[in-house]
Design a protein around this motif. Sequence first.
Motif, PDB file in Angstrom:
ATOM      1  N   ALA A   1      -3.948 -20.294  -1.755  1.00 58.40           N
ATOM      2  CA  ALA A   1      -2.521 -20.432  -2.065  1.00 58.40           C
ATOM      3  C   ALA A   1      -1.853 -21.394  -1.085  1.00 58.40           C
ATOM      4  N   MET A   2      -2.175 -21.259   0.193  1.00 63.48           N
ATOM      5  CA  MET A   2      -1.600 -22.151   1.203  1.00 63.48           C
ATOM      6  C   MET A   2      -2.041 -23.595   0.973  1.00 63.48           C
ATOM      7  N   GLU A   3      -3.321 -23.777   0.663  1.00 63.73           N
ATOM      8  CA  GLU A   3      -3.834 -25.120   0.399  1.00 63.73           C
ATOM      9  C   GLU A   3      -3.158 -25.722  -0.827  1.00 63.73           C
ATOM     10  N   LEU A   4      -2.963 -24.917  -1.858  1.00 59.35           N
ATOM     11  CA  LEU A   4      -2.323 -25.393  -3.084  1.00 59.35           C
ATOM     12  C   LEU A   4      -0.907 -25.880  -2.815  1.00 59.35           C
ATOM     13  N   THR A   5      -0.159 -25.145  -1.993  1.00 62.75           N
ATOM     14  CA  THR A   5       1.220 -25.554  -1.698  1.00 62.75           C
ATOM     15  C   THR A   5       1.248 -26.856  -0.905  1.00 62.75           C
ATOM     16  N   VAL A   6       0.290 -27.037  -0.010  1.00 69.18           N
ATOM     17  CA  VAL A   6       0.260 -28.264   0.799  1.00 69.18           C
ATOM     18  C   VAL A   6      -0.226 -29.448  -0.032  1.00 69.18           C
ATOM     19  N   LEU A   7      -1.332 -29.271  -0.751  1.00 70.03           N
ATOM     20  CA  LEU A   7      -1.934 -30.378  -1.487  1.00 70.03           C
ATOM     21  C   LEU A   7      -1.102 -30.823  -2.686  1.00 70.03           C
ATOM     22  N   CYS A   8      -0.509 -29.872  -3.386  1.00 67.94           N
ATOM     23  CA  CYS A   8       0.184 -30.191  -4.638  1.00 67.94           C
ATOM     24  C   CYS A   8       1.690 -30.136  -4.541  1.00 67.94           C
ATOM     25  N   GLY A   9       2.227 -29.666  -3.424  1.00 72.64           N
ATOM     26  CA  GLY A   9       3.670 -29.601  -3.253  1.00 72.64           C
ATOM     27  C   GLY A   9       4.342 -28.602  -4.176  1.00 72.64           C
ATOM     28  N   CYS A  10       3.627 -27.565  -4.545  1.00 69.20           N
ATOM     29  CA  CYS A  10       4.195 -26.556  -5.440  1.00 69.20           C
ATOM     30  C   CYS A  10       4.661 -25.347  -4.629  1.00 69.20           C
ATOM     31  N   ASP A  11       5.396 -24.487  -5.282  1.00 67.81           N
ATOM     32  CA  ASP A  11       5.804 -23.229  -4.664  1.00 67.81           C
ATOM     33  C   ASP A  11       4.829 -22.153  -5.121  1.00 67.81           C
ATOM     34  N   CYS A  12       4.510 -21.248  -4.223  1.00 69.41           N
ATOM     35  CA  CYS A  12       3.531 -20.218  -4.528  1.00 69.41           C
ATOM     36  C   CYS A  12       3.942 -18.904  -3.878  1.00 69.41           C
ATOM     37  N   ALA A  13       3.836 -17.831  -4.641  1.00 68.23           N
ATOM     38  CA  ALA A  13       4.108 -16.493  -4.111  1.00 68.23           C
ATOM     39  C   ALA A  13       3.014 -15.562  -4.596  1.00 68.23           C
ATOM     40  N   ILE A  14       2.528 -14.734  -3.695  1.00 67.47           N
ATOM     41  CA  ILE A  14       1.484 -13.763  -4.023  1.00 67.47           C
ATOM     42  C   ILE A  14       1.911 -12.416  -3.459  1.00 67.47           C
ATOM     43  N   ILE A  15       1.802 -11.394  -4.274  1.00 71.24           N
ATOM     44  CA  ILE A  15       2.043 -10.024  -3.817  1.00 71.24           C
ATOM     45  C   ILE A  15       0.783  -9.228  -4.139  1.00 71.24           C
ATOM     46  N   ILE A  16       0.220  -8.610  -3.109  1.00 73.63           N
ATOM     47  CA  ILE A  16      -1.011  -7.830  -3.266  1.00 73.63           C
ATOM     48  C   ILE A  16      -0.751  -6.417  -2.761  1.00 73.63           C
ATOM     49  N   ARG A  17      -1.126  -5.443  -3.554  1.00 74.38           N
ATOM     50  CA  ARG A  17      -1.055  -4.056  -3.117  1.00 74.38           C
ATOM     51  C   ARG A  17      -2.471  -3.502  -3.129  1.00 74.38           C
ATOM     52  N   SER A  18      -2.933  -3.085  -1.966  1.00 74.61           N
ATOM     53  CA  SER A  18      -4.294  -2.571  -1.864  1.00 74.61           C
ATOM     54  C   SER A  18      -4.387  -1.196  -2.493  1.00 74.61           C
ATOM     55  N   GLY A  19      -5.598  -0.776  -2.752  1.00 70.00           N
ATOM     56  CA  GLY A  19      -5.825   0.574  -3.242  1.00 70.00           C
ATOM     57  C   GLY A  19      -5.661   1.565  -2.107  1.00 70.00           C
ATOM     58  N   PRO A  20      -5.611   2.845  -2.427  1.00 72.65           N
ATOM     59  CA  PRO A  20      -5.441   3.853  -1.380  1.00 72.65           C
ATOM     60  C   PRO A  20      -6.639   3.898  -0.434  1.00 72.65           C
ATOM     61  N   THR A  21      -6.340   4.101   0.844  1.00 72.02           N
ATOM     62  CA  THR A  21      -7.382   4.282   1.862  1.00 72.02           C
ATOM     63  C   THR A  21      -7.036   5.522   2.665  1.00 72.02           C
ATOM     64  N   ALA A  22      -7.897   5.874   3.598  1.00 68.91           N
ATOM     65  CA  ALA A  22      -7.648   7.047   4.437  1.00 68.91           C
ATOM     66  C   ALA A  22      -6.387   6.854   5.284  1.00 68.91           C
ATOM     67  N   MET A  23      -6.188   5.639   5.797  1.00 72.21           N
ATOM     68  CA  MET A  23      -5.024   5.376   6.651  1.00 72.21           C
ATOM     69  C   MET A  23      -3.755   5.127   5.842  1.00 72.21           C
ATOM     70  N   PHE A  24      -3.902   4.580   4.637  1.00 72.86           N
ATOM     71  CA  PHE A  24      -2.755   4.243   3.791  1.00 72.86           C
ATOM     72  C   PHE A  24      -2.969   4.828   2.397  1.00 72.86           C
ATOM     73  N   PRO A  25      -2.635   6.114   2.215  1.00 75.81           N
ATOM     74  CA  PRO A  25      -2.884   6.756   0.920  1.00 75.81           C
ATOM     75  C   PRO A  25      -2.111   6.118  -0.237  1.00 75.81           C
ATOM     76  N   GLU A  26      -0.993   5.467   0.054  1.00 75.28           N
ATOM     77  CA  GLU A  26      -0.207   4.798  -0.988  1.00 75.28           C
ATOM     78  C   GLU A  26      -0.630   3.345  -1.186  1.00 75.28           C
ATOM     79  N   GLY A  27      -1.587   2.877  -0.388  1.00 74.61           N
ATOM     80  CA  GLY A  27      -1.955   1.471  -0.418  1.00 74.61           C
ATOM     81  C   GLY A  27      -1.071   0.686   0.531  1.00 74.61           C
ATOM     82  N   LYS A  28      -1.386  -0.556   0.703  1.00 73.12           N
ATOM     83  CA  LYS A  28      -0.645  -1.405   1.624  1.00 73.12           C
ATOM     84  C   LYS A  28      -0.243  -2.672   0.875  1.00 73.12           C
TER      85      LYS A  28
END
Length: 102
Positions: free
Chosen positions: A55-82
């Motif tokens: 995503a970072m490379e794409l914004t630099v090389l192509c001059g586009c805007d990029c947004a990514i939102i990732i929510r991980s699955g539940p883990t022992a430390m983060f039962p709701e995900g991160k």
Amino acid sequence: LLLGTDVKGHEEGSRQRTSSFHTMPPSKVKIQRIASDRTRQNTFHKRKLGLLKKAMELTVLCGCDCAIIIRSGPTAMFPEGKILAYCNKNMDEMLAEYTHEM
């Protein structure tokens, strides 16, 4: 020692590489849920970093805007995900532009 020979008596530059290591092409990964929690977390971490790097490379090389939102699955430390977000500009502004264009 004679000129033009190394300590073992071989002529200089005549050494051959005798590596027994042969590179194999990477095997294809079957796209299905990974059963092992540890392996799944490691894979998530590596692929997440790879996705962010692209995503970072794409914004630099192509001059586009990029947004990514990732929510991980539940883990022992983060039962709701991160949640992890990347945006090359203000996320709120970008989301407002996106929802306005819809």
